[in-house]
Scaffold this motif. Sequence first.
Motif, PDB file in Angstrom:
ATOM      1  N   GLY A 236      10.758 -35.222 -14.165  1.00 37.05           N
ATOM      2  CA  GLY A 236      10.052 -36.505 -14.121  1.00 37.05           C
ATOM      3  C   GLY A 236      10.682 -37.446 -13.105  1.00 37.05           C
ATOM      4  N   PRO A 237      10.144 -38.678 -12.991  1.00 38.04           N
ATOM      5  CA  PRO A 237      10.764 -39.668 -12.116  1.00 38.04           C
ATOM      6  C   PRO A 237      12.118 -40.104 -12.683  1.00 38.04           C
ATOM      7  CG  PRO A 237       8.646 -40.471 -13.013  1.00 38.04           C
ATOM      8  CD  PRO A 237       8.975 -39.198 -13.717  1.00 38.04           C
ATOM      9  N   ARG A 238      13.010 -40.546 -11.841  1.00 33.60           N
ATOM     10  CA  ARG A 238      14.344 -41.009 -12.237  1.00 33.60           C
ATOM     11  C   ARG A 238      15.086 -40.015 -13.140  1.00 33.60           C
ATOM     12  NH1 ARG A 238      13.702 -47.079 -14.259  1.00 33.60           N
ATOM     13  NH2 ARG A 238      11.931 -46.266 -15.418  1.00 33.60           N
ATOM     14  N   PRO A 239      15.259 -38.783 -12.661  1.00 34.14           N
ATOM     15  CA  PRO A 239      15.940 -37.783 -13.503  1.00 34.14           C
ATOM     16  C   PRO A 239      17.435 -38.081 -13.627  1.00 34.14           C
ATOM     17  CG  PRO A 239      15.575 -36.900 -11.315  1.00 34.14           C
ATOM     18  CD  PRO A 239      14.885 -38.242 -11.343  1.00 34.14           C
ATOM     19  N   PRO A 240      18.048 -37.681 -14.710  1.00 33.68           N
ATOM     20  CA  PRO A 240      19.502 -37.867 -14.850  1.00 33.68           C
ATOM     21  C   PRO A 240      20.285 -36.864 -14.001  1.00 33.68           C
ATOM     22  CG  PRO A 240      18.637 -36.713 -16.762  1.00 33.68           C
ATOM     23  CD  PRO A 240      17.455 -37.043 -15.893  1.00 33.68           C
ATOM     24  N   VAL A 241      21.510 -37.226 -13.665  1.00 33.85           N
ATOM     25  CA  VAL A 241      22.430 -36.312 -12.984  1.00 33.85           C
ATOM     26  C   VAL A 241      23.088 -35.437 -14.051  1.00 33.85           C
ATOM     27  CG1 VAL A 241      24.518 -36.180 -11.573  1.00 33.85           C
ATOM     28  CG2 VAL A 241      22.883 -38.033 -11.212  1.00 33.85           C
ATOM     29  N   VAL A 242      23.224 -34.153 -13.767  1.00 32.23           N
ATOM     30  CA  VAL A 242      23.823 -33.233 -14.740  1.00 32.23           C
ATOM     31  C   VAL A 242      25.220 -32.814 -14.276  1.00 32.23           C
ATOM     32  CG1 VAL A 242      23.600 -30.982 -15.864  1.00 32.23           C
ATOM     33  CG2 VAL A 242      21.559 -32.374 -15.446  1.00 32.23           C
ATOM     34  N   VAL A 243      26.179 -32.889 -15.186  1.00 29.91           N
ATOM     35  CA  VAL A 243      27.512 -32.352 -14.932  1.00 29.91           C
ATOM     36  C   VAL A 243      27.787 -31.306 -16.010  1.00 29.91           C
ATOM     37  CG1 VAL A 243      29.988 -32.848 -14.801  1.00 29.91           C
ATOM     38  CG2 VAL A 243      28.329 -34.500 -13.889  1.00 29.91           C
ATOM     39  N   ALA A 244      28.230 -30.119 -15.603  1.00 31.86           N
ATOM     40  CA  ALA A 244      28.442 -29.039 -16.566  1.00 31.86           C
ATOM     41  C   ALA A 244      29.851 -28.477 -16.439  1.00 31.86           C
ATOM     42  CB  ALA A 244      27.422 -27.933 -16.327  1.00 31.86           C
ATOM     43  N   VAL A 245      30.489 -28.273 -17.588  1.00 26.82           N
ATOM     44  CA  VAL A 245      31.799 -27.616 -17.625  1.00 26.82           C
ATOM     45  C   VAL A 245      31.591 -26.260 -18.284  1.00 26.82           C
ATOM     46  CG1 VAL A 245      34.183 -27.750 -18.428  1.00 26.82           C
ATOM     47  CG2 VAL A 245      32.944 -29.854 -17.875  1.00 26.82           C
ATOM     48  N   ASP A 246      31.717 -25.194 -17.523  1.00 32.93           N
ATOM     49  CA  ASP A 246      31.447 -23.852 -18.053  1.00 32.93           C
ATOM     50  C   ASP A 246      32.026 -22.837 -17.076  1.00 32.93           C
ATOM     51  OD1 ASP A 246      30.274 -21.403 -18.905  1.00 32.93           O
ATOM     52  OD2 ASP A 246      28.593 -22.500 -19.783  1.00 32.93           O
ATOM     53  N   PRO A 247      32.796 -21.858 -17.548  1.00 38.07           N
ATOM     54  CA  PRO A 247      33.347 -20.877 -16.610  1.00 38.07           C
ATOM     55  C   PRO A 247      32.275 -19.959 -16.017  1.00 38.07           C
ATOM     56  CG  PRO A 247      33.933 -20.305 -18.871  1.00 38.07           C
ATOM     57  CD  PRO A 247      33.267 -21.650 -18.916  1.00 38.07           C
ATOM     58  N   ARG A 249      28.206 -19.229 -14.529  1.00 36.08           N
ATOM     59  CA  ARG A 249      27.055 -19.876 -13.919  1.00 36.08           C
ATOM     60  C   ARG A 249      25.871 -19.672 -14.865  1.00 36.08           C
ATOM     61  NH1 ARG A 249      23.613 -18.060 -10.084  1.00 36.08           N
ATOM     62  NH2 ARG A 249      24.846 -16.203  -9.696  1.00 36.08           N
ATOM     63  N   THR A 250      25.232 -20.754 -15.260  1.00 38.08           N
ATOM     64  CA  THR A 250      24.121 -20.692 -16.211  1.00 38.08           C
ATOM     65  C   THR A 250      22.991 -21.567 -15.690  1.00 38.08           C
ATOM     66  OG1 THR A 250      24.783 -22.655 -17.456  1.00 38.08           O
ATOM     67  CG2 THR A 250      25.800 -20.573 -18.112  1.00 38.08           C
ATOM     68  N   ARG A 251      21.883 -21.605 -16.414  1.00 38.29           N
ATOM     69  CA  ARG A 251      20.786 -22.496 -16.052  1.00 38.29           C
ATOM     70  C   ARG A 251      21.263 -23.948 -16.035  1.00 38.29           C
ATOM     71  NH1 ARG A 251      15.577 -20.846 -14.746  1.00 38.29           N
ATOM     72  NH2 ARG A 251      15.734 -18.568 -14.618  1.00 38.29           N
ATOM     73  N   VAL A 252      22.190 -24.247 -16.934  1.00 38.05           N
ATOM     74  CA  VAL A 252      22.706 -25.613 -17.012  1.00 38.05           C
ATOM     75  C   VAL A 252      23.529 -25.938 -15.767  1.00 38.05           C
ATOM     76  CG1 VAL A 252      24.241 -27.158 -18.296  1.00 38.05           C
ATOM     77  CG2 VAL A 252      22.720 -25.599 -19.534  1.00 38.05           C
ATOM     78  N   THR A 253      24.386 -25.017 -15.365  1.00 34.09           N
ATOM     79  CA  THR A 253      25.241 -25.310 -14.215  1.00 34.09           C
ATOM     80  C   THR A 253      24.411 -25.324 -12.933  1.00 34.09           C
ATOM     81  OG1 THR A 253      25.868 -23.008 -13.783  1.00 34.09           O
ATOM     82  CG2 THR A 253      27.196 -24.195 -15.376  1.00 34.09           C
ATOM     83  N   GLU A 254      23.333 -24.521 -12.901  1.00 37.98           N
ATOM     84  CA  GLU A 254      22.434 -24.574 -11.743  1.00 37.98           C
ATOM     85  C   GLU A 254      21.749 -25.937 -11.660  1.00 37.98           C
ATOM     86  OE1 GLU A 254      19.980 -21.155 -12.360  1.00 37.98           O
ATOM     87  OE2 GLU A 254      21.652 -19.783 -11.912  1.00 37.98           O
ATOM     88  N   ALA A 255      21.385 -26.480 -12.808  1.00 38.84           N
ATOM     89  CA  ALA A 255      20.764 -27.814 -12.830  1.00 38.84           C
ATOM     90  C   ALA A 255      21.750 -28.858 -12.317  1.00 38.84           C
ATOM     91  CB  ALA A 255      20.301 -28.162 -14.244  1.00 38.84           C
ATOM     92  N   ALA A 256      23.029 -28.658 -12.615  1.00 34.71           N
ATOM     93  CA  ALA A 256      24.044 -29.598 -12.119  1.00 34.71           C
ATOM     94  C   ALA A 256      23.988 -29.650 -10.596  1.00 34.71           C
ATOM     95  CB  ALA A 256      25.434 -29.186 -12.600  1.00 34.71           C
ATOM     96  N   GLY A 257      23.867 -28.495  -9.965  1.00 38.10           N
ATOM     97  CA  GLY A 257      23.785 -28.456  -8.516  1.00 38.10           C
ATOM     98  C   GLY A 257      22.524 -29.150  -8.001  1.00 38.10           C
ATOM     99  N   ARG A 258      21.406 -28.865  -8.642  1.00 39.81           N
ATOM    100  CA  ARG A 258      20.124 -29.407  -8.167  1.00 39.81           C
ATOM    101  C   ARG A 258      20.042 -30.926  -8.273  1.00 39.81           C
ATOM    102  NH1 ARG A 258      17.758 -25.451 -11.171  1.00 39.81           N
ATOM    103  NH2 ARG A 258      16.972 -26.962 -12.680  1.00 39.81           N
ATOM    104  N   THR A 259      20.740 -31.503  -9.267  1.00 47.99           N
ATOM    105  CA  THR A 259      20.587 -32.936  -9.509  1.00 47.99           C
ATOM    106  C   THR A 259      21.659 -33.761  -8.803  1.00 47.99           C
ATOM    107  OG1 THR A 259      21.966 -32.801 -11.489  1.00 47.99           O
ATOM    108  CG2 THR A 259      19.588 -32.555 -11.803  1.00 47.99           C
ATOM    109  N   GLY A 260      22.465 -33.114  -7.970  1.00 49.04           N
ATOM    110  CA  GLY A 260      23.540 -33.853  -7.310  1.00 49.04           C
ATOM    111  C   GLY A 260      24.743 -34.057  -8.207  1.00 49.04           C
ATOM    112  N   GLY A 261      24.794 -33.285  -9.282  1.00 50.38           N
ATOM    113  CA  GLY A 261      25.939 -33.364 -10.195  1.00 50.38           C
ATOM    114  C   GLY A 261      27.015 -32.362  -9.794  1.00 50.38           C
TER     115      GLY A 261
END
Lengths: 797, 152
Positions: A236-247, A249-261
Amino acid sequence: MAQQLVPGGGMPDRIADVWGTRTPHDRDTPWPVRVDTHLEEGVAEGDVDRWVRSACVLCSNGCACDIAVRDGRMVGIRGRAGDVVNHGRLGPKGLYGSWQWNGADRLTRPLVREGGRLVETGWDTAMDRIVERSRRLMEEIGPLSHGFYTSGQLFLEEYYALAVIGKAGLGTPHMDGNTRLCTATAAAALKETFGSDGQPGTYTDIDSCDAIFLYGHNMAETQTVLWARVLDRLYGPRPPVVVAVDPRRTRVTEAAGRTGGVHLAPLPGTNQALMNCLVREVIENGWVDREYVAAHTVGFEELAATVAPYTPERAAEICRVPAGDLRRAAEIFGTSDRVLSTVLQGFYQSHQATAASCQVNNLHLLRGQIGRPGGGVMQMNGQPTAQNTRECGADGDLPGFRNWNNPRHIDELARLWNVDPLTIPHWAPPTHAMQIWRYAEQGSIRFLWISATNPAVSLPELPRVRDILRREDLFVVVQDGFRTETSEYADVVLPAALWGEKQGTFTNADRTVHLSEKAVEPPGEARSDLDIFLDYARRMDLRDRDGGPLVPWSSPEEVFRAWQECSRGRPCDYTGLSYEKLRGDSGIHWPCNDQYPDGRDRLYADGIFPTDPDFCEAYGHDLLTGGDVTPERYRAARPDGRAHLKAAEYTPPPETTGEDHPYVLTTGRTVYHFHTRTKTGRSRRLRDAAPGPWAELSPGDAAALGVAEGDLVRIESPRGAVEVPARIGRGRDGVVFVPFHYGYWDTSGAAPDGRPRAANEMTLTEWDPVSKQPVFKVAAVRVTRLHTPGAPRPAAK
Amino acid sequence: MHLSTYVGLLHTSLRTLADAFRQVGDGHAEEPDVHHICHVLATGIDGHVDRLAPIVERYGEHREEEPERLHAAGLDSTRSGPVGLLRDLQDLYMLASLTDITWTAVGQAAQGLRDRELLDVVESCEQDTDRQLSWLRTRIKQSAPQALIAAS
């Protein structure tokens, strides 16, 4: 918007499309409704006789749903549109897993051991054996001979009844649940920081946050509906930045990259160093809300001194992550307007679990990011029924978040139950699960009642667990819906009703209470867990101080009302709830009482915490050793409604790699098997999607070992081994990932037959000193290539 | 000045205590929490020995020649079983208590000498000794009922 998910009907298959169609929305706008439905093949909506209210039990979300019933059978499920938790959605586990266990292999009659074999019998025979052994041990040794190891999967009423039976009837401190393996650290971190268990935030915070931090939390696979909620913000508009701590690579950590996190991939076992660095950076860069800290916390100076040495460079060296990434993550935390943090097993089941989780709370306190929309902390659970063990006291807590170290709290319970306060064990915290098993191993616990859980797969170091269960002097009762690896060691097996076959309430991770109605009759002679516990109490003739029956209840609703009285005035106050009220549109958050008649969605918005010495659930611990803070010292710190900023240095994990075992093993969950294999394992679609375990190696490690995708590998720790196919990718170098919850019931019975595959063959008997949660995420292993069979199936794409 | 005697006493106590924690940890390796935390605490005590080094250099250390009068002997061996664990933890408690009160005595001398460096060392190390005592008390309280009532 409705999604009809009928197999073969051309509608989305949620095995392939785990999170379903996106419904993007803007910050601070309501999450759109999307109703997910799934009916058994050949059944149309018009064929359904009735829809029965419930909530899904397959992850901590606890999505509200209705069960479709036709001709006395569960034939489908539908998300409830009006519910605060899921707005109509269900995940693949809810859709395909919760109701499809009408198979032929259910336990329908009690079993007793005769000549070494389990044979069918009637309830009287089975219960007589239990009561005879129980009475004899009570007379010979007393209540310390009894242990109860329960679940995170029962209903509130069942836990409360069990807690009263154990603590006020028998008087044993040896009660815990498999929640110890799962959410004990969530509870511990909340108690240490805020003075009591109870989730500060709500899932609604996802709709309003500007940044979301996921610490050891692969939400995309463990809480699919919650991740769908995050995805709808990200699209959506104004998406949150994602930061992930995980050894990994997962869908979550990929989202961190995409959102500038940022994706931080620390070496397993080093979370505390990483967290100390983030806290240090927030302090050093002046991102602290000084006013909030001064008014609402204690312990700032000690925290600042403890974290001071953890520069990004030092933490980078310990955790093996780039120092720049640590700085960037801290900056996102320190400068975003509204930050939401979620924590799960990557922290809870790892080294220094409570200390690292407390640092997450600290970050929020330092910035005053608590109790307001989008600014929240979620110390997560594995399942929505888990919170109730903690509230009701069937685990290592006392009912109503009471403090074992506060004599007034014990007196309250004694009055409520009409028993002598000395009956209620409170000389130390109730015995944690790992210690219960140790006492059984040493022969001082001789009666162990295991309900709705499968320790022969879920506990660490399985060869040891099997040896304990095999002990001649240990009388084992197993109560479950199916035969399991554990039941094969039992002296008595009791057939229990499952979800949809009994009535009761449960509370998800964000304190939302749902009522689950009985949709169908349990098969054969199976009974609800509540009926079984009450039957035991009657047969044991447990009495109160005046000679009346200790547990006079016969229905779930009666127990619920008794529990409401027990919760009165405590943080988890249920007095404003009723079964009738829970039959409304939506689940209701506790506390729900005169002050909050519709429930309270966020705690601590006023900055007042339940830390008053007369009110708090715990006086806390030294985070490094677990040593108790004494009541005197706690009072002297004058918390008086302020939260505790607690600190601990980083120490190396109990097992580190070496020449013999050069890789770090980390275990965990992936979408299709998590909480389905721990419960019944009988959902065909979920089983087909992930029929067996595997080992994930990084591409670099695989190349060095000469292992190709699909090769059979042997992973071996000093305690045990598995032999599983290799999958390449995702992990970081030096780390091997193996999913757990795979056992042997569907291969060879109770134990490995030549080819071990349960991840817990290898894990350590070690636990966090504060939460006592076992360390499942760190062990040293070696990897050997065996040969090349067919390639394994992929995990979630 | 007798401070050197007490610095020597402290130095010896710390090394004895660190050894004793390691010994009890290894002797009860089947209690994972005991094993791990004993080693964590022993490593912490090694750090105290290091922190005391400059003090030893400054004041010197006078080794008492009658060890049975001032120095607590370390542990010869560890016991086994639940009651053995309880007894060994009690021994550690005694040794840690001796260290604790010795820190207090040295700290008082540091006050009198207005020795800030020594005061800093005493303050932070004594907190750690307190942590050792707190853990031992907690673990002993947890173990005692089962060991004394139900263990065979």
